[in-house]
Design a protein around this motif. Sequence first.
Motif, PDB file in Angstrom:
ATOM      1  N   THR A 133       0.833  -1.201   0.000  1.00 21.41           N
ATOM      2  CA  THR A 133       0.000   0.000   0.000  1.00 21.41           C
ATOM      3  C   THR A 133       0.863   1.244   0.000  1.00 21.41           C
TER       4      THR A 133
ATOM      5  N   LEU B 233      -5.884  -0.941   0.154  1.00 20.18           N
ATOM      6  CA  LEU B 233      -6.320  -0.289   1.389  1.00 20.18           C
ATOM      7  C   LEU B 233      -7.243  -1.196   2.205  1.00 20.18           C
ATOM      8  N   VAL B 234      -8.111  -1.939   1.539  1.00 23.56           N
ATOM      9  CA  VAL B 234      -8.987  -2.891   2.231  1.00 23.56           C
ATOM     10  C   VAL B 234      -8.147  -3.966   2.909  1.00 23.56           C
TER      11      VAL B 234
ATOM     12  N   LEU C 168      -6.528  -2.422   5.942  1.00 12.22           N
ATOM     13  CA  LEU C 168      -7.534  -2.248   6.982  1.00 12.22           C
ATOM     14  C   LEU C 168      -7.790  -3.560   7.709  1.00 12.22           C
TER      15      LEU C 168
ATOM     16  N   LEU D 122      -4.874  -4.234   9.993  1.00  8.31           N
ATOM     17  CA  LEU D 122      -4.938  -3.354  11.177  1.00  8.31           C
ATOM     18  C   LEU D 122      -6.005  -3.823  12.172  1.00  8.31           C
ATOM     19  N   GLU D 123      -7.126  -4.291  11.653  1.00 11.08           N
ATOM     20  CA  GLU D 123      -8.176  -4.795  12.538  1.00 11.08           C
ATOM     21  C   GLU D 123      -7.716  -6.052  13.275  1.00 11.08           C
TER      22      GLU D 123
END
Length: 164
Positions: free
Chosen positions: A117, A145-146, A149, A152-153
């Motif tokens: 990314t 980006l998904v 994300l 990160l989650e």
Amino acid sequence: MAEAAQSVEPRRRGAGKSASAFRTISEVAGELEVPQHVLRFWESKFIQVKPMKRGGGRRYYRPEDIDLLRSIRELLYTDGYTIKGVQKLLREGGVKALTERQDSAPPAAEPTPIDRTEAIVATHPGPAPAAVADASEAAALKAALVEVLGELERIRRRLRDALE
């Protein structure tokens, strides 16, 4: 029937030129599979990229410019380097070392989603004008980006579990 005999493969721009011929920005962009605005952006970030400019600001790339751009592209897109990382490599070793490094480098480990990314975002300095941005670039950026994300989650859940 004469049309059926013609090759189905499209002719690449500049395919008939000699290896030492200068190339236009559209030819280089097609060869490296990057948009023209990315090449102009890299030109602003890497002082070593200096295409010859003719009247009206038209750019003509020498074979050595194309080799350097190919090395930059590989480092950013394949190896997961950031713009600053490639700038550091150029400062420390120069253009020749960078292009030789790419020729002899073993395949790099798969970059993490964050590295991918960062490489994509680094080549897009800001919102591209609607006429320049294409759907495949937007889709690639969104997918990256998904993926980040999601990572990160997962990290957030692990941290939350560790704190409990």
